[in-house]
Scaffold this motif. Sequence first.
Motif, short mmCIF file in Angstrom:
data_model
loop_
_atom_site.label_atom_id
_atom_site.label_comp_id
_atom_site.label_asym_id
_atom_site.label_seq_id
_atom_site.Cartn_x
_atom_site.Cartn_y
_atom_site.Cartn_z
N GLU A 36 0.86 -1.16 0.05
CA GLU A 36 0.10 0.25 0.21
C GLU A 36 0.92 1.39 0.15
O GLU A 36 1.83 1.38 0.70
CB GLU A 36 -0.77 -0.11 1.09
CG GLU A 36 -1.94 -1.03 1.49
CD GLU A 36 -2.73 -0.97 2.40
OE1 GLU A 36 -4.15 -1.00 2.09
OE2 GLU A 36 -2.29 -0.85 3.70
N LEU A 37 0.37 2.22 -0.61
CA LEU A 37 0.93 3.63 -0.74
C LEU A 37 1.28 4.33 0.73
O LEU A 37 0.02 4.35 1.23
CB LEU A 37 0.70 4.49 -1.91
CG LEU A 37 1.15 4.11 -3.35
CD1 LEU A 37 0.15 4.95 -4.21
CD2 LEU A 37 2.61 4.41 -3.57
N GLN A 61 6.49 2.86 -0.92
CA GLN A 61 5.81 1.50 -1.61
C GLN A 61 6.70 0.44 -1.38
O GLN A 61 7.76 0.49 -2.09
CB GLN A 61 5.00 1.74 -2.65
CG GLN A 61 4.14 0.48 -3.13
CD GLN A 61 3.46 0.64 -4.33
OE1 GLN A 61 3.93 1.26 -5.31
NE2 GLN A 61 2.18 0.38 -4.28
#
Length: 332
Positions: free
Chosen positions: A158-159, A175
Amino acid sequence: MDPTTTFLSCDWGTSSFRLRLVERETLKVLAEESSKEGNAATAELWKQAGQPAEQRVAFYLAIVQTHLKKLEEAVKTSLDGVPLVISGMASSTVGMLEVPYKPLPFATDGADLAVKILEATPDFKHVVVLISGVKSADDVMRGEEVQLVGCQFEHSAELQLFLHPGTHAKHVLVQQGQAVALKTYMTGEFFSLLSTKSILSASVVEGGKLADGDNRRWFEHGVRASQTANLLHNAFLVRTNDLFHKASKAKNYFYLSGLLIGSECNELQANIPAGITLAGELVLVELYRAALQALGIAGRCPVRTKTAEEVTLNGQFAVLQHHLHLLAHPEK
């Protein structure tokens, strides 16, 4: 002092210098010295000295040496042999030695940052680990990359967002254990120019804290206003707030701050990351956290905060650990 249990941390910015003696195991600061001898001022002194180019590193390290002597006086023992880690503008064109930027992406554990190792000499008895900055195709940062490493991001698909407020605020996307994108916002510099050099300077006054009186309400008013009208128009309202006695100069100061920080954070509305790490000076971190709350962003993703000292020491030590084998065997 045991060189294997301590290290010297130098955070050398454009306008400030800070040197700390740090215990490795706990990252406790054992002694500290600071001054306004930033790289810009030092570069000017170097220019005036008229020395040959090959003496530049020694010239800068002589300044470090004066502060080292004060640290030795504070801890009452020699610091010879203790490695020195330097981050910030010391690796730039105004620093002691220009080191090329590391292109994005880079590992968030600091393993592949651009580093120049300077061996100890009879005149400067410390191995130096000089950390360079990072660049994208159209942006750069120096010093903040070390603080990002110090945030100890989780390895996730996930960013996540690293947000460092300051004169030139940095937004870095993380990320899979890599810093992958970078944007700089001139928020702090614009605030300084508007509040001290523009017509708005007569309508604001610095002082007070966010929690004092109605300061937070006016700050949040500025944040929300930044989302509904053009910044160039909203900024003029700082003057009319004063002219029409709608807000005091102190409240206007926070209103202007809210306008600019809200404008900076506007893009996050459409691209909420999985998490945000705010790291920097406490006063600025508090303002940005309040802005993220006012925009509803903090309610849609977790926001954690860290101090500038904490992430700088964590990051510098992480880079040092990756290069300890080179310090022990410099010929390899």
